[in-house]
Write an enzyme that holds these catalytic residues in place. Structure first.
Site, mmCIF file in Angstrom:
data_model
loop_
_atom_site.group_PDB
_atom_site.id
_atom_site.type_symbol
_atom_site.label_atom_id
_atom_site.label_comp_id
_atom_site.label_asym_id
_atom_site.label_seq_id
_atom_site.Cartn_x
_atom_site.Cartn_y
_atom_site.Cartn_z
ATOM 1 N N LYS A 196 16.080 21.954 -9.422
ATOM 2 C CA LYS A 196 15.400 20.725 -9.837
ATOM 3 C C LYS A 196 16.229 19.817 -10.719
ATOM 4 C CE LYS A 196 11.175 20.128 -10.054
ATOM 5 N NZ LYS A 196 9.834 20.042 -10.635
ATOM 6 N N GLU A 227 9.814 9.146 -16.473
ATOM 7 C CA GLU A 227 8.438 9.577 -16.772
ATOM 8 C C GLU A 227 8.032 9.175 -18.190
ATOM 9 O OE1 GLU A 227 7.744 13.790 -14.873
ATOM 10 O OE2 GLU A 227 9.849 13.537 -15.341
ATOM 11 N N HIS A 231 0.837 -1.225 0.000
ATOM 12 C CA HIS A 231 0.000 0.000 0.000
ATOM 13 C C HIS A 231 0.863 1.264 0.000
ATOM 14 C CE1 HIS A 231 -3.302 -2.723 1.377
ATOM 15 N NE2 HIS A 231 -2.304 -3.258 2.058
ATOM 16 N N SER A 244 15.370 22.072 -14.712
ATOM 17 C CA SER A 244 14.216 22.907 -15.009
ATOM 18 C C SER A 244 14.718 24.227 -15.554
ATOM 19 C CB SER A 244 13.397 23.133 -13.739
ATOM 20 O OG SER A 244 12.640 24.322 -13.863
#
Ligand code: ARG
Length: 473
Positions: free
Chosen positions: A289, A296, A162, A283
């Site tokens: 970042k 992704e 979970h 970024s």
């Protein structure tokens, strides 16, 4: 709409005018099936040789045909071949060029053959080659995972259910879970190749042929185990493409799960891994970042592969036997899925191979959330003889106390433990640390470093043999 053109060279005999531009646009597949040129020429070379061998065409014609097919192959590979949409597909483009080069003898090549068995052959050969490429890419990813697993066979991390900390495991064990998944994918690839290893050539349009062809001969020459048995099925079957897409979709699903974990692990909040600069991006506005773009995109591209599978399933569903032009829509989905999957596999291997694993962060997280509460309960069963249900309850009380006093289970005192249950002794502390918890899970397939190392040895051997388990072949 009805711009007249000259009638088609191949089947134009009964048409007064050529197809309209729209008809040509919807009908032509040369824009994508030119990818099949090498397979088409390979198939024609084998067919021509068989036709000569069986006396259906003369040796002289065969020599001319074969020589010029090789010329055409070089022309295509050198980028000197002009593909013509009015000739519809790769099969007719090659044949028309052959006619330009050798005249009437070219017309004999298509004896005892139809574009229906020709395209089934070309596409099957292409899919077989594609599966071999995928097999190599998978093997490379599995080897990378094995290397990382070996390096981190005893690095502890939280195991999750979970997405909540459940029990401590090792990073090596977690990597080996993916080795099992990609190992099954590789096994599925091998099975799919076995099943499609039958030659369609000679099924002709759908009914076979009255010419004395030798299908076993062409099957052997083209590297197939045997010829297909039913000519109707042969020209209407695209299971091999569907199976390729299914294998790709399952493998993509595995890749997307690992990609998702990498996205989570590489957040500053988790900080379990740090991606290398070559597999991440910055970024344009936020200098701090480091984005996991490759992960992704792997996660996202799985959607494309699933779409490819559903597209072809939908094309094939409800098609009457045998060949229908619908089936021309089989190719783009497979080309796209193959290219996409191989890129995903390569990117994943690169990303996993390069990523920095943060052992201290994983260890710290592994101890959080009272992850050794099950070890305490197991100890109460094993050493103090409590029934598991009671042990679970006792362990729960220890967790409550630790939580109230903001300590981990191994920081409670013996006195506190004895107040919770009188059977608890000093010895209990040997199971409360994360490292001892992990080390104790020596059951077959468990997370103990010794067991993980055994799994790694097993897979290194199994990979060398191909991906099937030893007792299967
Ligand atoms: N381009 C066609 C395809 O990909 C080749 C087979 C055409 N056969 C036919 N009877 N029109 O399916």
């Amino acid at each position: 709409m009805s711009d007249k053109k000259t009638s088609n060279q191949m089947w134009g005999g009964r048409f007064a005018a050529g197809p309209s531009a729209i008809m040509e646009a919807i009908n032509a597949s040369i824009g994508f099936d030119r990818k099949l040129y090498a397979q088409d020429i390979r198939g024609s070379l084998a067919h021509a040789r068989m036709l000569a061998e069986t006396g259906i065409i003369s040796a002289e014609d065969q020599n001319k045909i074969s020589e010029c097919l090789n010329t055409i192959l070089s022309e295509i590979e050198a980028g000197k071949f002009t593909f013509k949409p009015e000739l519809e597909d790769i099969h007719m483009n090659v044949e028309a060029r052959l006619a330009e080069l050798i005249g009437t003898a070219a017309g004999r090549l298509h004896t005892a053959r139809s574009r229906n068995d020709q395209v089934a052959l070309d596409f099957r050969l292409w899919v077989k080659d594609a599966l071999e490429r995928t097999a190599s890419a998978l093997a490379m990813l599995i080897e990378t995972l094995l290397d990382r697993a070996e390096e981190h066979a005893s690095s502890v991390m939280p195991g999750f259910t979970h997405l909540q900390s459940a029990q401590p495991v090792t990073f090596g064990h977690h990597m080996m879970a993916y080795v099992e998944m990609f190992g099954r994918d590789l096994w599925r690839v091998r099975d799919a190749i076995d099943r499609m290893d039958e030659s369609p050539l000679g099924a002709a349009a759908l009914a076979g042929t009255s010419f004395p062809i030798d299908r076993a001969m062409t099957a052997k020459e083209l590297g197939f185990r045997e010829p297909t048995r039913n000519s109707i099925d042969t020209v209407s079957d695209r299971d091999f493409a569907l199976e390729f897409l299914s294998v790709a979709a399952i493998c993509g699903t595995h890749l997307s799960r690992l990609a998702e974990e990498i996205v989570i692990w590489s957040t500053p909040q988790f900080g379990f891994v740090r991606l290398s600069d070559s597999f991440s991006t910055g970024s344009s506005i936020m200098p701090q970042k480091k984005n996991p773009d490759a992960a992704e995109l792997i996660r996202a591209k799985t959607g494309r592969i699933n779409g490819d599978l559903v597209a072809l399933l939908t094309v094939m569903k409800g098609l009457p036997l045998a060949y229908s032009k619908d089936m021309q829509e089989d190719k783009e989905a497979v080309f796209d899925a193959s290219e996409t999957l191989d890129l995903m596999l390569a990117a994943m291997a690169g990303m996993v191979g390069d990523m920095e694993v943060n052992k201290p962060a994983m260890k710290k997280a592994a101890g959080a959330g009272f992850a050794t509460a099950t070890d305490l309960a197991d100890w109460l069963v094993r050493v103090a003889g409590l029934p598991f249900r009671e042990a679970h309850h006792v362990s729960g009380r220890a967790v409550a106390l630790a939580e109230q006093t903001r300590r981990s289970l191994d920081k409670l005192t013996l006195e506190e433990y004895r107040e919770i249950h009188s059977a608890i002794t000093e010895e209990v502390f040997s199971v409360l640390s994360v490292a001892s918890s992990v080390k104790s899970r020596t059951s077959y397939g468990g997370t103990a470093p010794s067991e993980v190392r055994r799994q790694i040895r097993y897979w290194r051997k199994r990979l060398k043999r191909g991906a099937r388990p030893a007792n299967l072949r």
